[in-house]
Structure formats: C-alpha cells, structure tokens
Motif scaffolding. Structure first.
Motif, PDB file in Angstrom:
ATOM      1  N   LEU A 166      -5.241   5.707   1.902  1.00  0.00           N
ATOM      2  CA  LEU A 166      -4.695   4.782   0.910  1.00  0.00           C
ATOM      3  C   LEU A 166      -5.016   5.296  -0.493  1.00  0.00           C
ATOM      4  O   LEU A 166      -6.177   5.528  -0.825  1.00  0.00           O
ATOM      5  CB  LEU A 166      -5.305   3.391   1.102  1.00  0.00           C
ATOM      6  N   LYS A 180      -9.479   0.336  -7.064  1.00  0.00           N
ATOM      7  CA  LYS A 180      -8.111   0.540  -6.597  1.00  0.00           C
ATOM      8  C   LYS A 180      -7.192   0.945  -7.750  1.00  0.00           C
ATOM      9  O   LYS A 180      -7.433   0.619  -8.910  1.00  0.00           O
ATOM     10  CB  LYS A 180      -7.552  -0.733  -5.946  1.00  0.00           C
ATOM     11  N   TYR A 203      -1.486   0.973  -4.750  1.00  0.00           N
ATOM     12  CA  TYR A 203      -0.595  -0.115  -4.346  1.00  0.00           C
ATOM     13  C   TYR A 203       0.532  -0.218  -5.375  1.00  0.00           C
ATOM     14  O   TYR A 203       0.338   0.091  -6.551  1.00  0.00           O
ATOM     15  CB  TYR A 203      -1.322  -1.459  -4.334  1.00  0.00           C
ATOM     16  N   PHE A 248       0.285   5.514   0.802  1.00  0.00           N
ATOM     17  CA  PHE A 248      -0.638   6.439   1.457  1.00  0.00           C
ATOM     18  C   PHE A 248      -0.268   7.888   1.148  1.00  0.00           C
ATOM     19  O   PHE A 248       0.896   8.201   0.872  1.00  0.00           O
ATOM     20  CB  PHE A 248      -0.612   6.235   2.974  1.00  0.00           C
ATOM     21  N   GLN A 285       5.443   5.040   1.286  1.00  0.00           N
ATOM     22  CA  GLN A 285       5.391   3.591   1.115  1.00  0.00           C
ATOM     23  C   GLN A 285       6.517   2.964   1.925  1.00  0.00           C
ATOM     24  O   GLN A 285       7.635   3.470   1.941  1.00  0.00           O
ATOM     25  CB  GLN A 285       5.567   3.261  -0.375  1.00  0.00           C
ATOM     26  N   PRO A 289       0.812  -1.225   0.000  1.00  0.00           N
ATOM     27  CA  PRO A 289       0.000   0.000   0.000  1.00  0.00           C
ATOM     28  C   PRO A 289       0.844   1.274   0.000  1.00  0.00           C
ATOM     29  O   PRO A 289       1.940   1.312   0.555  1.00  0.00           O
ATOM     30  CB  PRO A 289      -0.816  -0.114   1.292  1.00  0.00           C
TER      31      PRO A 289
END
Length: 490
Positions: free
Chosen positions: A279, A330, A282, A273, A473, A271
């Motif tokens: 979030l 996502k 990824y 942020f 990260q 993940p």
C-alpha cells in the motif's frame, strides 16, 4: 544519415591521410640516412593498424546509428497508433465521443440521434461484462446497418450509449419516421446469447436534436426528458432545457447545500498499491452521506459546478482529509479542477491547509482537465508553488483526450493515471495493450510513474503488472471506505 556518411568518409580516408603524412615523415628520415626498407615496413604496419581501429569505430557507430533509427521508427509507429486509437472505442472499434465532437465542428447543420440501452448496468452486473460486451457489439452491428439508410455515422459515446450523426437537411417529420422505425426494431428486442444458451431482452431510449448549435448537449437533454417521462424517444425543444434541466438542477442544488450545512460531505479513501502489493497511498473521493446512505459524486458533482458549490465541497474534502492523514504517515491523492488552481481563494486555502497540518510530503494533487486548463500560466504557477513545498503532482484520466499529451511536458507531473477505459479490457484487448505500452514507453523516458485505474479483476491486475505499470487502483484491490483502512499489503 548525412552525419553518418560524413563520419564514414572521415574514418575511411583517415588511413590515406596518415600514409601521406607518413611519406613526408619517411622523406625526412631518409635525409637522416635511416634504412628505407625498415621505414616502409613500419609505415605499412601502422597504416594497417590505423585502418583496423578506424573500421572498428565505424562499425560500432554504424550499429548504434541503425539501432537508433530502428527505435525512432518504433516510437513513431507507437505514437501514430496512439493518436489513431484515441479517436476509437476499444471494444466496438467505432469512433468515440472525441471523434464525434470534432466531426460536429466540421459540419454545417449537424443532427444527432442518441441511444441509451436501458438498465444496461444491471445486465452487466448480473450476467457479467462478457455478455454485456456481446450485447453492445450486437447493437453496434444493427446501428451500422440502419445508419446506411440516411448516410449517418455511428459512434459509441458512453458505456451504454451510441450516437448517429449526419449533416443532411432532413426535416423533423422524416426524423420522426426514422425514430419510430428504430423504436419498432429495438423495442423489447431479443438477443440470443450463445454462451448462456438463452436470449436477453433489451429496451432503448432515444433522444434527438436537429439544431446546429450545441447539438450533442441538446440531444442529451432530449434523451433525459424521454427517460423521465418514460417515452421511447424525444426531440430537443427549448422548453425541455428550461423546465426539466432547471428542475433537476434545483433539486440537487438544494441537496448539496443541505449536505454542506449538515456536514454530510465525507471523504472516502480508495487504496493504491505498488507492483509488490504494498500500500503506497489512497485516493480521496467525495460522498454525500445521509441517513447511512452514501451518494456517489456522479450524481452531484456536475451540478455543484453549475451552482457554484464545487469550491465549498473541495474545501470540506481538503480540511477533513488533511486532518486525517496528519495523524498518520499515510499519503493521499486528491482531485482538483484547473479552476481550483486558477482561483486564488481555493488555491490559497489549499496552501494554508498544507502548512497548517504539515502534510506537504503526504499529498498528491490530481489534475482534472476542464476549460480552465487553458490558463496554463496560472495553473503552472500554483503547481510550482506547492511542488516547492514537497507536494507531488498527477494528471488524472490520462489517455482519454489527445490534449493532455500537450500538458504533460508543460506541467511536469510526477504521476500519470491511465484512464480506466484503457485498463478495463487490457487482459484481452490488443489495442488497449498497444496504447498503454506507448504511454509507458514515453512516461519512462520522462521519469514519470504510472498508475492504473479500474483494476477490476485478477487478470487485469496481472496484465498491468506484466506491462510494467508502477501502481494500481480498483475494486479488485480495494473499495473506497470512509476510513484509512490499515492495509500494509495485498
């Protein structure tokens, strides 16, 4: 400065010109029998008013010009520091691997001795990075003293690796004596750790190359041979290259082919942020998962490139990761070598899969620098193509080499990922702070978002936020997993 002088002259002399023009105007009015005293008073008042306005304008322009000069000087100093520090290891202040490679190019007969601190990762993990750093500094001091014996330069070339480089015509017997002396001094060396009130024993393995061409690579082969045969040191010989390296490559080549055939190439997702702890995406990372054991890409990715299996691994990751995110909202970033983008087979496959799964706005392509990055036109053509589809672009490991500065303007990325070596000690190291601050300054001017890699502690995370990095990260925030973990925020 010359422009400012011209503006100053214009502003200062404009009232004089105005007075002269006014006098002509007065002469004209006199012919119309207007009171001369009244006219002179009006002229003086107007001249004074023009002077005040002109002075105000000049002061504003002068202040703006001085501020601009100051900012230019500050930016120049930051860029100068940045260039210098890209050739220095932040912890030991020794020249780094990039500096080593450039120095090798300047030498006629470069000779290298490589040192590896055995099981240093275990020491670091058990005692912590502060103790690990203390040991590295202790080894640095020892090597600096030892290097004076034959006028060599010391470099830090890896997490637990150092190098000695020199250009003298010493023969192999002399080097053997030097290495035996080194081994004697460093073998089972006890280092006192004041913070622990105890000593830690270290061991080193040494590889050396006395050959002029591809010196570093050959020293590395010798070092690897010494480790595998459990010797204290080894010199490079051609037989090492053809036997040990080939055997290792065959082993991993078979493992990679088997993993592809058995569908054991699995995407893992770490993940990322934003500054608010939300979030945002990824990063997709490759793993070989066999018998419930995940093998890191460090173990097999380089071999996959040599045995022409890398493109197959990339395709598997793209297929599986795109399939996963297509069922969600996502966003993922995925690493690509320049060779992938300049290879029509792989690049067309990427475009086809983006269209098939409809994930263009969910994908960030991270560019990893390799030898094909020089083929900028083909790389840029591919990036322009996917950018029009809605894909975002990132440059990975930014700050590890000065070359990626030149690609910045040409490739126009949406993100730059600041290399972990600059982030790792940013909570305590002033040089890291200076370099990252310079990167942030010009990235903001170019409207490029920044991502910090290797955020491994709360202190590092807080410092990165304080400096103004956009996204974060690292293992402190979240480890890679085989599923898209549903974390809305930290």
């Amino acid at each position: 400065m010359q422009k400012r002088r011209k503006i100053s002259l214009i502003i200062i002399y404009s009232p004089i010109v105005f007075v002269i023009v006014s006098m002509f105007f007065v002469s004209f009015l006199l012919q119309r029998s207007v009171d001369i005293g009244y006219l002179l008073l009006i002229t003086i008042v107007l001249c004074f008013f023009v002077y005040l306005v002109a002075k105000k304008i000049y002061d504003s322009i002068d202040k703006y010009a001085r501020d601009l000069d100051k900012k230019r000087k500050q930016l120049k100093e930051k860029n100068k520091l940045l260039k210098q520090m890209l050739y220095k290891d932040l912890l030991t202040k020794l020249p780094n691997k990039k500096a080593l490679f450039e120095d090798i190019e300047k030498m006629k007969t470069p000779k290298i001795i490589l040192f590896d601190i055995d099981s240093f990762g275990d020491i670091n993990e058990y005692y912590g990075s502060e103790v690990g750093d203390f040991i590295l500094l202790h080894v640095r001091d020892f090597l600096l003293q030892f290097a004076k014996k034959f006028d060599a330069t010391v470099y830090r070339v890896g997490a637990d690796e150092f190098a000695l480089l020199e250009d003298e015509s010493l023969d192999i017997e002399k080097y053997e004596e030097l290495l035996e002396e080194l081994v004697f001094e460093l073998k089972a060396k006890e280092i006192e750790i004041p913070s622990l009130n105890q000593s830690i024993q270290i061991h080193v393995t040494i590889g050396a190359s006395l050959e002029g061409s591809k010196t570093f690579a050959k020293a590395y082969i010798a070092l690897d041979h010494a480790k595998q045969t459990q010797k204290d040191f080894a010199f490079y010989m051609q037989s090492l290259d053809t036997k040990e390296a080939y055997a290792k490559q065959v082993k991993w080549s078979n493992l990679i082919k088997e993993a592809i055939a058995k569908d054991e190439i699995i995407p893992y997702f770490q993940p990322i942020f934003d500054a608010d702890g939300k979030l945002v995406k990824y990063e997709c990372l490759a793993r070989i998962v066999s018998e419930d054991k995940a093998i890191s890409p460090i173990m097999f990715m380089e071999t996959s490139k040599n045995v022409r299996q890398y493109a197959k691994i990339a395709k598997v990751l793209i297929e599986k990761s795109f399939s996963k995110i297509s069922k969600t909202d996502k966003q993922i970033s995925i690493n690509l070598l320049a060779r992938d983008m300049s290879d029509s087979d792989v690049s067309n496959y990427i475009v086809d899969k983006i269209k098939e799964y409809g994930v263009a706005k969910q994908v960030v392509l991270e560019i990893l620098e390799d030898e094909n990055i020089e083929k900028l036109e083909r790389v840029k053509s591919f990036l322009d193509r996917v950018r029009r589809m809605g894909v975002k672009i990132a440059i990975d490991d930014f700050g590890t080499g000065y070359s990626n500065f030149s690609y910045l303007l040409k490739l126009r990325p949406d993100y730059i990922k600041i290399d972990g070596s600059l982030i790792k000690h940013i909570d305590t190291d002033d040089n890291s702070i200076a370099i990252v601050s310079a990167i942030l300054a010009f990235s903001k001017k170019l409207d490029i978002k920044t991502i910090a890699e290797y955020v491994h502690s709360k202190e590092v995370y807080e410092k990165c936020k304080e400096l103004g990095i956009d996204e974060f990260q690292g293992f402190y925030l979240g480890e890679p997993t085989s599923s898209l973990v549903d974390i809305s925020s930290l």
